[in-house]
Scaffold this motif. Structure first.
Motif, PDB file in Angstrom:
ATOM      1  N   ASP A   1      93.632  46.925  65.135  1.00 13.23           N
ATOM      2  CA  ASP A   1      93.596  45.832  66.091  1.00 13.23           C
ATOM      3  C   ASP A   1      92.467  44.846  65.824  1.00 13.23           C
ATOM      4  O   ASP A   1      92.253  43.921  66.587  1.00 13.23           O
ATOM      5  CB  ASP A   1      93.478  46.369  67.526  1.00 13.23           C
ATOM      6  CG  ASP A   1      92.422  47.448  67.670  1.00 13.23           C
ATOM      7  OD1 ASP A   1      91.888  47.881  66.634  1.00 13.23           O
ATOM      8  OD2 ASP A   1      92.148  47.855  68.801  1.00 13.23           O
TER       9      ASP A   1
ATOM     10  N   ILE B   1     102.994  34.437  75.341  1.00 15.81           N
ATOM     11  CA  ILE B   1     101.593  34.710  75.651  1.00 15.81           C
ATOM     12  C   ILE B   1     101.051  33.615  76.561  1.00 15.81           C
ATOM     13  O   ILE B   1     101.155  32.426  76.259  1.00 15.81           O
ATOM     14  CB  ILE B   1     100.752  34.778  74.363  1.00 15.81           C
ATOM     15  CG1 ILE B   1     101.253  35.904  73.455  1.00 15.81           C
ATOM     16  CG2 ILE B   1      99.280  34.986  74.685  1.00 15.81           C
ATOM     17  CD1 ILE B   1     101.156  37.287  74.047  1.00 15.81           C
TER      18      ILE B   1
ATOM     19  N   ASN C   1      96.140  42.697  70.378  1.00 18.10           N
ATOM     20  CA  ASN C   1      97.438  42.301  69.847  1.00 18.10           C
ATOM     21  C   ASN C   1      97.455  42.514  68.340  1.00 18.10           C
ATOM     22  O   ASN C   1      96.943  41.702  67.565  1.00 18.10           O
ATOM     23  CB  ASN C   1      97.713  40.835  70.188  1.00 18.10           C
ATOM     24  CG  ASN C   1      99.148  40.442  69.926  1.00 18.10           C
ATOM     25  OD1 ASN C   1      99.631  40.533  68.806  1.00 18.10           O
ATOM     26  ND2 ASN C   1      99.842  40.019  70.967  1.00 18.10           N
TER      27      ASN C   1
END
Length: 252
Positions: free
Chosen positions: A109, A135, A85
């Motif tokens: 990342d 999430i 993410n």
């Protein structure tokens, strides 16, 4: 395929074993299973090779392996699709006021720190009409370079990541958070799992521990076939090298 596996090509024992396998498995199914097992065993062999180097580059050497190896932490990490993410990574970089260094540009990342790096991997949650709704599960993996202790400072830093992600709305109160701080040594007294809110776990862990867990998840196959040619190749790509920084210091 069975006919092709005759005594001209294979020793009797191997020929018989192959016939037995193909009497119970289709060739395509056997290949699917063996390829997956081989990939996991290769990953473990490569990881062991890299961890034998003091001062390993955790950003470029370790994080890519753990990105592919979340299965090592347990079966629940295979039940959903976890992806890196970058949005959360950006939040943490801003929290730490990190300059945009070369490592950050090459690995967007990962959060690149002086002696460690942080990877964030998330799977989405869905509402009652099957739309993405935030999430569901976040995994934070902080990798310390070899030769560095894990202490209370590292634990508190991960707790700050969690609070900042909650503050800016990246995760919700119901989001499950599993955070692992991995290294090859843990400061005395920091081995325990401290109490945090329900659904949040921050755990210091030795690299050796996660490797042993991975071996057990693969039914201890690694120990039985660690000398297989395809594993030897994986280790050779991760040679054990002397620590250049230590040699330089000694010379000085």
């Amino acid at each position: 395929m069975i006919e092709a596996s005759n005594d001209e090509h294979l020793p009797d024992a191997n020929s018989g074993a192959l016939r037995d396998i193909l009497s119970r498995w289709s060739a395509s199914m056997a290949a699917l299973v063996l390829n997956e097992v081989e990939c996991r065993l290769r990953l473990m062999a490569e990881l062991r090779g890299k961890l034998s180097v003091i001062g390993v580059d955790e950003v470029h050497e370790l994080q890519p392996l753990f990105k592919r190896g979340l299965w090592m932490f347990g079966p629940h990490f295979e039940s959903a699709e976890f992806t890196a993410n970058e949005g959360m990574t950006t939040v943490i970089q801003r929290l730490l006021k990190l300059p945009e260094g070369t490592g950050s540009r090459c690995r967007p990342d990962f959060v690149v720190l002086p002696d460690s790096s942080v990877g964030l991997y998330a799977c989405p949650s869905f509402d009652d009409i099957h739309e993405v709704d935030g999430i569901d599960h976040l995994v934070i993996i902080e990798l310390k370079t070899t030769g560095k202790e894990i202490g209370s400072r590292e634990r508190e830093q991960v707790w700050k990541y969690y609070k900042e992600l909650r503050k800016v709305g990246c995760i919700k109160p119901h989001t499950r958070v599993d955070a692992y701080i991995l290294g090859d040594c843990i400061e005395s007294g920091e081995e325990f799992e401290a109490p945090y809110p329900i659904g949040v776990r921050i755990r210091p862990m030795l690299y050796e521990t996660i490797l042993k867990r991975a071996e057990k998840r693969l039914l201890n196959l690694y120990g039985h076939i660690k000398h297989a040619p395809f594993l030897k190749g994986a280790v050779e790509r991760s040679p054990s090298q002397p620590d250049v920084r230590q040699e330089s210091a000694a010379a000085a």
